[in-house]
Each structure stands twice: as structure tokens, then as C-alpha cells.
Write an enzyme that holds these catalytic residues in place. Structure first.
Site, PDB file in Angstrom:
ATOM      1  N   ARG A   6     -31.337 -23.645 102.383  1.00 29.67           N
ATOM      2  CA  ARG A   6     -31.068 -25.101 102.322  1.00 29.67           C
ATOM      3  C   ARG A   6     -32.026 -25.797 101.352  1.00 29.67           C
ATOM      4  O   ARG A   6     -31.637 -26.748 100.683  1.00 29.67           O
ATOM      5  CB  ARG A   6     -31.155 -25.704 103.720  1.00 29.67           C
ATOM      6  CG  ARG A   6     -29.908 -25.356 104.519  1.00 29.67           C
ATOM      7  CD  ARG A   6     -29.856 -26.074 105.839  1.00 29.67           C
ATOM      8  NE  ARG A   6     -28.483 -26.115 106.316  1.00 29.67           N
ATOM      9  CZ  ARG A   6     -28.129 -26.129 107.586  1.00 29.67           C
ATOM     10  NH1 ARG A   6     -29.047 -26.103 108.533  1.00 29.67           N
ATOM     11  NH2 ARG A   6     -26.856 -26.177 107.924  1.00 29.67           N
TER      12      ARG A   6
ATOM     13  N   GLY B  64     -20.769 -27.835 111.647  1.00 26.86           N
ATOM     14  CA  GLY B  64     -19.877 -28.823 112.248  1.00 26.86           C
ATOM     15  C   GLY B  64     -19.073 -29.614 111.227  1.00 26.86           C
ATOM     16  O   GLY B  64     -17.880 -29.854 111.419  1.00 26.86           O
TER      17      GLY B  64
ATOM     18  N   LYS C  39     -13.430 -17.861 120.098  1.00 27.09           N
ATOM     19  CA  LYS C  39     -12.526 -18.524 121.042  1.00 27.09           C
ATOM     20  C   LYS C  39     -11.488 -19.432 120.389  1.00 27.09           C
ATOM     21  O   LYS C  39     -11.769 -20.091 119.399  1.00 27.09           O
ATOM     22  CB  LYS C  39     -13.352 -19.384 121.999  1.00 27.09           C
ATOM     23  CG  LYS C  39     -14.191 -18.552 122.937  1.00 27.09           C
ATOM     24  CD  LYS C  39     -14.965 -19.457 123.855  1.00 27.09           C
ATOM     25  CE  LYS C  39     -15.683 -18.638 124.918  1.00 27.09           C
ATOM     26  NZ  LYS C  39     -16.495 -19.491 125.785  1.00 27.09           N
TER      27      LYS C  39
ATOM     28  N   GLY D 198     -20.282 -22.253 111.156  1.00 25.73           N
ATOM     29  CA  GLY D 198     -20.799 -21.343 112.193  1.00 25.73           C
ATOM     30  C   GLY D 198     -21.336 -20.041 111.654  1.00 25.73           C
ATOM     31  O   GLY D 198     -22.166 -20.022 110.745  1.00 25.73           O
TER      32      GLY D 198
HETATM   33  P1  AMP Z   1     -17.397 -18.371 116.017  1.00 23.56           P
HETATM   34  O1  AMP Z   1     -18.763 -18.971 116.193  1.00 23.56           O
HETATM   35  O2  AMP Z   1     -16.340 -19.009 116.843  1.00 23.56           O
HETATM   36  O3  AMP Z   1     -17.007 -18.229 114.571  1.00 23.56           O
HETATM   37  O4  AMP Z   1     -17.472 -16.914 116.648  1.00 23.56           O
HETATM   38  C1  AMP Z   1     -18.290 -15.934 116.115  1.00 23.56           C
HETATM   39  C2  AMP Z   1     -18.523 -14.894 117.164  1.00 23.56           C
HETATM   40  O5  AMP Z   1     -17.298 -14.301 117.537  1.00 23.56           O
HETATM   41  C3  AMP Z   1     -19.415 -13.777 116.709  1.00 23.56           C
HETATM   42  O6  AMP Z   1     -20.598 -13.798 117.465  1.00 23.56           O
HETATM   43  C4  AMP Z   1     -18.601 -12.517 116.996  1.00 23.56           C
HETATM   44  O7  AMP Z   1     -19.373 -11.484 117.579  1.00 23.56           O
HETATM   45  C5  AMP Z   1     -17.579 -13.012 117.993  1.00 23.56           C
HETATM   46  N1  AMP Z   1     -16.398 -12.158 118.000  1.00 23.56           N
HETATM   47  C6  AMP Z   1     -15.580 -11.885 116.987  1.00 23.56           C
HETATM   48  N2  AMP Z   1     -14.622 -11.035 117.369  1.00 23.56           N
HETATM   49  C7  AMP Z   1     -14.834 -10.747 118.663  1.00 23.56           C
HETATM   50  C8  AMP Z   1     -14.171  -9.921 119.628  1.00 23.56           C
HETATM   51  N3  AMP Z   1     -13.083  -9.215 119.310  1.00 23.56           N
HETATM   52  N4  AMP Z   1     -14.679  -9.868 120.873  1.00 23.56           N
HETATM   53  C9  AMP Z   1     -15.772 -10.590 121.196  1.00 23.56           C
HETATM   54  N5  AMP Z   1     -16.445 -11.387 120.336  1.00 23.56           N
HETATM   55  C10 AMP Z   1     -15.972 -11.465 119.078  1.00 23.56           C
END
Ligand code: AMP
Length: 398
Positions: free
Chosen positions: A37, A379, A199, A356
Site C-alpha cells: 500500500r 470492501g 460463501k 478479500g
Molecule cells: P472469500 O473471502 O469469500 O473470498 O473466501 C475465501 C476463502 O474461501 C478462502 O479462505 C478459501 O480457503 C475458502 N474456500 C474456497 N473454496 C473452499 C471450499 N471448497 N471449501 C471450504 N473453503 C473454501
């Protein structure tokens, strides 16, 4: 596209320029662990210096909630910023408003740089207090915003201050806004989006907006499990938000209406647990054993996505395709990221990523220098993908 001035459009020679940067760097035991940054602010500061401005750099750091907290002082960042500016001195003011700040600013010569203490040591910052914004503005003649990552918040230093001073976007803000415009505002089609991550529930609005705007939506990561489940696929003990199945089906319906092609994994890597040295294998998405969990897309799916990118002109990326933190569950993310990087280098694909864990997932794939733009904004990047208006950007508009 928001029309905004850049530092080429405003006169800064001999003027005091208030530069809102994002210097919220990761720190451990008082040591900065990643200077990205800081480094990204350098082009703006260098240009302002070259134009003879007096540069007043301000940023938030952590969440001190209006308290002066020593561990959240920006003081260590002044030295790091000086280093990033090839040793040019960077003064430090112990407060961002009042006597301390005024004294430091008054001592600046043309081309001088001062870093102000953490804006969030004052609670008036986060409530967008116009009186506090006026105190910040009184230090300067011109306002430049280089903190795209803070643009989703209407804070005194990102929003209210723009009503007090002539304003413009810094080089980093300019580059990010131009990249975002090319990716989603007015893209060359076909446009693909890779949306992965854990999620569905955290990316609902994002998915809803994507199916309206892109031609191909590649869904991966944990959220793909919820989509597979919603289509009646047995996903064993994979991460899945079963209560989101209706929502997932609605996204698929909406995609159909908008002629957006959805790509879900057809093969997956399953393991008995999410851990180093877990035993794993690749199976068809329809054959997930009930005692195993999906942790990555399979190589056939990754290849299918990589091949698809060959026929696309623009790619937006948010979220990993698998649980990339543990090998080998980073394989699909790596393969698709490297293909996207290769196409970018060949001038065949414009690639914009952010939000993220995306930056670390792409760094892990070794492509961070090869995408057209990787935004370090979290964000703000997500809200932009959701199609929301960002107050910090709106305030910069002419
Ligand atoms: P996000 O912050 O929503 O982009 O999510 C990122 C996180 O999703 C990372 O820590 C990954 O380890 C997790 N992730 C990705 N694929 C999977 C999966 N199939 N099962 C569990 N966690 C996952």
C-alpha cells in the site's frame, strides 16, 4: 463513468495538497510486514513533488474508534514512506488536526512531505463530521484522493472534505477507476467473471449484479457447493449453506433471463479433512463420497475455464476457486490465474481482480504482476462489483 479530475487537471505548484492515501499496512510488533500500500502511493506523491506541491499525506490505520492507541500510530509508516520515496525525508505530525498538524504543514517547503497521525484517532472522522472535515481542509489548498479502498465509506477525509477544497483523483485512484470502468462499466465483450470464495451469503448482491452484466459467470470455491446442492447434487460433508439453496436457484434463473452462461465445476478435488497431508482425490461433481469434502475444482473443470477465457476479452476476478491456503487445493486457482495472466501478457484479455483473499490467492499463483489491475481494495471492490455507488467516488465527481 464518473468523470473526475486528475492531478494533471489541477494546479498544485507551491500549494498545500491534502493527499488521502490508504496506508493501512499489515504490521506485526511495530514492523510493517507488507509495504504494497505504501509503494502504490509513491507515483502520486512523486508526481505532486515534481509539480512543486507541499504534500500532506493522511490515512486511517486500524480501528482505534476515536481513541489514541499507540499500536495504531502511523509513525512507523513515515520512515517506510521515506524509504519508498528513495530516502526523501517525510516529516511526521503527532496529530492530523490542530496545532501539531499546522506546525508541521507550515514547515513544509515546496516538494516537502509530511505524514499526519491516524485520522481515526478522532471519532469525527468516521461519522463524516463536516466540522472535522473543515479542520482537515484548513491545512491545505487542494484535496487529492488516492484511497479507492476507503471509497465505500463516507468519512470526513473521503467525503465531507471534498465540499471544502478543489479535488482530484491521485494516480492509484485514477488507475483503479479506469480499470474498473473497462472491466464492468464499458467492457469489451465477451466479459467473464470468476467468483469464488467461501460463501454465497456474503456475495449475494455481487452474484445478482454479475449475472446482469457479464456473459459468462464462473462460480467456484465453497459457494459452488451451495449451487451444486441447489441442483440436487450430493456434496458429502463439503462447506455448504443449505438455507441458501433457493437463493442459488434464483441466481441461476436470473442468469438464464440475462443470457449469462454459468459454469460450475464438473469435477472436484475431495479430501477427508481441510488440513495439510489430508488424503484427497479427484471425482466427478456427481460422485462426491458422503464422508469427504470438496476443497477445489478438478483439473478438467479448471481446463474448461481456462479454455473459455480464450474466447473472452475481459475478466473480472473475485475469490479463489478452492481452499488455496493449503496445497494442493490451490491447483485450480493457480491454473486458471496463470492462463488469465498469459492471455493478458499476449494482449488478448483485460484482467481486473480484487477483494478479500483474491490478492493473496493470485500472489500465491505468482501472477500479481501480470494482471491488468489487481486492486488491494477489499470492501470497496466488492461494493463496486455489487453495482453500488461509492460515496468517496461520487464525492470526487465533477
Ligand atoms: P472469500 O473471502 O469469500 O473470498 O473466501 C475465501 C476463502 O474461501 C478462502 O479462505 C478459501 O480457503 C475458502 N474456500 C474456497 N473454496 C473452499 C471450499 N471448497 N471449501 C471450504 N473453503 C473454501
Amino acid at each position: 463513468m464518473a468523470s473526475f479530475k486528475t492531478i494533471d487537471d489541477i494546479d498544485v505548484a507551491g500549494k498545500r495538497v491534502f493527499l488521502r492515501a490508504d496506508l493501512n499496512v499489515p504490521m506485526m510488533d511495530g514492523k510493517i510486514t507488507d509495504t504494497t500500500r505504501i509503494d502504490r502511493t509513491v507515483p502520486t506523491i512523486t508526481d505532486l513533488i515534481a509539480k512543486g506541491a507541499k504534500v500532506i499525506v493522511a490515512s486511517h490505520f486500524g480501528r482505534p474508534k476515536g481513541q489514541r492507541i499507540d499500536s495504531m500510530s502511523l509513525k512507523p509508516v513515515a520512515n517506510a514512506l521515506s524509504k519508498a520515496l528513495n530516502g526523501r525525508p517525510v516529516a511526521f505530525a503527532e496529530d492530523c488536526v490542530g496545532l501539531e498538524a499546522e506546525k508541521a504543514v507550515n514547515s513544509l517547503e515546496a516538494g516537502g512531505v509530511v505524514l499526519l497521525e491516524n485520522l481515526r484517532f478522532h471519532s469525527s472522522e468516521t461519522i463524516n463530521d463536516p466540522t472535522f472535515a473543515k479542520k482537515l481542509a484548513d491545512l491545505a489548498d487542494v484535496y487529492v484522493n488516492d484511497a479507492f479502498s476507503s471509497a465505500h465509506r463516507a468519512h470526513a477525509s473521503t467525503e465531507a472534505i471534498t465540499r471544502q477544497l478543489p479535488h482530484a483523483a491521485g494516480r492509484l485512484m485514477q488507475a483503479e477507476l479506469e480499470a474498473l470502468e473497462k472491466a464492468l462499466g464499458n467492457p469489451i465483450r465477451p466479459v467473464a467473471a470468476v467468483i469464488g470464495g467461501a460463501k454465497v451469503s456474503t456475495k449475494l448482491e455481487l452474484l445478482g449484479n454479475m449475472v446482469e452484466k457479464v456473459d459468462v459467470l464462473i462460480i467456484g470455491g465453497g459457494m459452488a457447493n451451495t449451487f451444486l446442492f441447489a441442483q440436487g447434487v450430493d456434496i458429502g460433508k463439503s462447506l455448504c449453506e443449505k438455507d441458501m439453496a433457493d437463493t442459488a436457484r434464483e441466481v441461476l434463473e436470473k442468469a438464464k433471463k440475462h443470457n449469462c452462461e454459468i459454469i460450475l465445476p464438473s469435477d472436484v478435488v475431495v479430501a477427508d479433512k481441510f488440513a495439510e497431508r489430508a488424503s484427497y482425490k479427484t471425482v466427478s461433481a456427481n460422485d462426491v463420497p458422503e464422508d469427504m469434502m470438496i476443497l477445489d475444482s478438478g483439473s478438467k473443470s479448471a481446463k474448461e475455464v481456462a479454455d473459455k477465457l480464450e474466447s473472452c476479452q475481459t475478466l473480472i476476478w473475485n475469490g479463489p476457486l478452492g481452499a488455496f491456503e493449503i496445497k494442493p487445493f490451490d491447483s485450480a486457482t493457480n491454473m486458471v490465474a496463470r492462463k488469465a495472466a498469459e492471455l493478458t501478457k499476449q494482449g488478448k484479455l483485460l484482467t481486473v481482480a480484487g477483494g478479500g483473499d483474491t490478492v493473496s490467492a493470485l500472489a500465491n499463483a505468482g501472477v500479481q504482476e501480470d494482471f491488468s489491475c489487481i486492486s488491494t481494495a477489499g470492501g470497496a471492490f466488492l461494493e463496486w462489483l455489487e453495482g453500488k455507488e461509492l460515496p468517496g467516488i461520487k464525492a470526487l465527481e465533477n
